[in-house]
Motif scaffolding. Structure first.
Motif, short mmCIF file in Angstrom:
data_model
loop_
_atom_site.label_atom_id
_atom_site.label_comp_id
_atom_site.label_asym_id
_atom_site.label_seq_id
_atom_site.Cartn_x
_atom_site.Cartn_y
_atom_site.Cartn_z
N LEU A 1 -0.87 3.18 -10.64
CA LEU A 1 0.19 3.08 -9.62
C LEU A 1 -0.16 2.11 -8.50
CD1 LEU A 1 1.22 6.83 -9.44
CD2 LEU A 1 2.63 4.93 -10.28
N VAL A 2 -1.44 1.96 -8.17
CA VAL A 2 -1.81 1.07 -7.06
C VAL A 2 -2.13 -0.35 -7.52
CG1 VAL A 2 -2.58 2.94 -5.56
CG2 VAL A 2 -4.25 1.74 -7.01
N ALA A 3 -2.02 -0.61 -8.83
CA ALA A 3 -2.26 -1.97 -9.32
C ALA A 3 -1.20 -2.91 -8.74
CB ALA A 3 -2.21 -1.99 -10.85
N PRO A 4 -1.60 -4.10 -8.29
CA PRO A 4 -0.62 -5.04 -7.72
C PRO A 4 0.49 -5.36 -8.71
CG PRO A 4 -2.87 -5.79 -7.36
CD PRO A 4 -2.95 -4.63 -8.30
N ARG A 5 1.70 -5.50 -8.18
CA ARG A 5 2.84 -5.86 -9.02
C ARG A 5 3.87 -6.60 -8.19
NH1 ARG A 5 2.34 -0.28 -9.25
NH2 ARG A 5 1.95 -0.42 -11.46
N SER A 6 4.71 -7.35 -8.85
CA SER A 6 5.76 -8.12 -8.19
C SER A 6 7.11 -7.50 -8.49
CB SER A 6 5.72 -9.58 -8.66
OG SER A 6 4.53 -10.19 -8.27
N THR A 7 7.31 -6.29 -8.03
CA THR A 7 8.58 -5.60 -8.19
C THR A 7 9.10 -5.23 -6.81
OG1 THR A 7 7.50 -3.46 -8.38
CG2 THR A 7 7.91 -4.66 -10.43
N ARG B 1 13.63 -8.44 -1.10
CA ARG B 1 13.70 -9.87 -1.43
C ARG B 1 12.29 -10.44 -1.33
NH1 ARG B 1 18.31 -12.47 2.01
NH2 ARG B 1 17.63 -14.27 0.78
N VAL B 2 11.62 -10.50 -2.47
CA VAL B 2 10.21 -10.89 -2.52
C VAL B 2 9.98 -12.24 -1.86
CG1 VAL B 2 8.29 -11.38 -4.07
CG2 VAL B 2 9.83 -9.50 -4.58
N GLU B 3 10.93 -13.16 -2.01
CA GLU B 3 10.75 -14.49 -1.43
C GLU B 3 10.69 -14.47 0.09
OE1 GLU B 3 15.22 -13.89 -1.78
OE2 GLU B 3 13.47 -13.40 -2.99
N ARG B 4 11.23 -13.45 0.73
CA ARG B 4 11.19 -13.35 2.19
C ARG B 4 9.96 -12.61 2.69
NH1 ARG B 4 16.84 -13.41 5.03
NH2 ARG B 4 15.45 -12.74 6.67
N GLY B 5 9.38 -11.76 1.85
CA GLY B 5 8.17 -11.03 2.23
C GLY B 5 8.39 -9.87 3.17
N GLU B 6 9.64 -9.51 3.45
CA GLU B 6 9.92 -8.39 4.35
C GLU B 6 9.86 -7.09 3.56
OE1 GLU B 6 13.10 -10.70 7.22
OE2 GLU B 6 13.81 -9.74 5.39
N CYS B 7 9.38 -6.04 4.22
CA CYS B 7 9.27 -4.77 3.52
C CYS B 7 9.45 -3.60 4.47
CB CYS B 7 7.94 -4.66 2.80
SG CYS B 7 6.52 -4.62 3.90
N ILE B 8 9.74 -2.45 3.89
CA ILE B 8 9.75 -1.19 4.63
C ILE B 8 8.87 -0.20 3.86
CG2 ILE B 8 12.03 -1.52 5.65
CD1 ILE B 8 13.11 0.52 3.61
N ASN B 9 8.23 0.68 4.57
CA ASN B 9 7.43 1.73 3.93
C ASN B 9 8.36 2.82 3.42
OD1 ASN B 9 5.24 0.26 4.73
ND2 ASN B 9 4.64 1.63 6.38
N ALA B 10 8.09 3.26 2.17
CA ALA B 10 8.98 4.24 1.56
C ALA B 10 8.23 5.40 0.91
CB ALA B 10 9.87 3.57 0.52
N GLY B 11 6.91 5.43 1.01
CA GLY B 11 6.18 6.53 0.41
C GLY B 11 4.68 6.35 0.52
N VAL B 12 3.96 7.38 0.10
CA VAL B 12 2.50 7.34 0.08
C VAL B 12 2.00 7.92 -1.23
CG1 VAL B 12 2.13 7.40 2.58
CG2 VAL B 12 2.30 9.54 1.32
N LEU B 13 0.89 7.37 -1.71
CA LEU B 13 0.17 7.88 -2.87
C LEU B 13 -1.18 8.37 -2.37
CD1 LEU B 13 0.66 4.80 -5.18
CD2 LEU B 13 1.71 7.02 -5.52
N VAL B 14 -1.61 9.54 -2.80
CA VAL B 14 -2.90 10.08 -2.39
C VAL B 14 -3.66 10.54 -3.64
CG1 VAL B 14 -4.07 11.93 -1.13
CG2 VAL B 14 -2.09 10.80 -0.12
N TYR B 15 -4.95 10.18 -3.68
CA TYR B 15 -5.82 10.60 -4.78
C TYR B 15 -7.10 11.16 -4.22
CZ TYR B 15 -9.19 10.18 -8.60
OH TYR B 15 -10.16 10.44 -9.52
N CYS B 16 -7.49 12.35 -4.68
CA CYS B 16 -8.75 12.98 -4.30
C CYS B 16 -9.46 13.38 -5.58
CB CYS B 16 -8.51 14.19 -3.41
SG CYS B 16 -10.02 15.02 -2.88
#
Length: 137
Positions: A103-109, A27-42
């Motif tokens: 993938l790391v570009a900001p988005r509202s999803t 719920r974007v309006e509440r701003g609460e989140c959980i971590n669900a993954g990681v992206l790594v680039y080398c």
């Protein structure tokens, strides 16, 4: 100058990598989140990878009506883009760096990347697993 700031060569020299945490914001309006993954680039290893883990109980605690199947699909899509090939869809022809930047570009999803951080590793794939255990599980 101190030796602690010098990256020394060897069988597998340390390489700079970038990473971001994937967050689920039901719920974007509440701003609460959980971590669900990681992206790594080398860049030095031409590696881009994602590992995900969705704690469905935590997600439902934030939003009992959350579209769990949709979140799983979005997380699988991120892994597919990182994997490249046909799983990456339109991004299949892009190099690993370009796929990571997209993938790391900001988005509202519901699934959003966090800020990009850096580190050093000799094995980006192992680092992806380590970060998943440290930051998500």
């Amino acid at each position: 100058m101190s030796d602690r700031h010098i990256i020394k060569g060897g069988p597998r020299a340390l390489q700079v990598y970038e990473y971001a945490v994937l967050r689920v914001v039901p719920r974007v309006e509440r701003g609460e989140c959980i971590n669900a993954g990681v992206l790594v680039y080398c860049r030095a290893e031409s590696y881009v990878g994602a590992r995900t883990h969705l704690d469905e109980a935590r997600l439902r605690a934030l939003d009992p009506q959350a579209d769990v199947a949709g979140v799983h699909a979005a997380l699988r899509a991120v892994e597919g883009v990182c994997a490249g090939g046909t799983a990456a869809g339109q991004a299949s022809g892009d190099d690993p760096g370009r796929r990571f930047r997209w993938l790391v570009a900001p988005r509202s999803t519901i699934v959003q990347p966090g800020p990009v951080h850096t580190g050093l590793t000799a094995d980006p794939a192992a680092e992806t697993e380590r970060l998943l255990d440290l930051l998500v599980r």
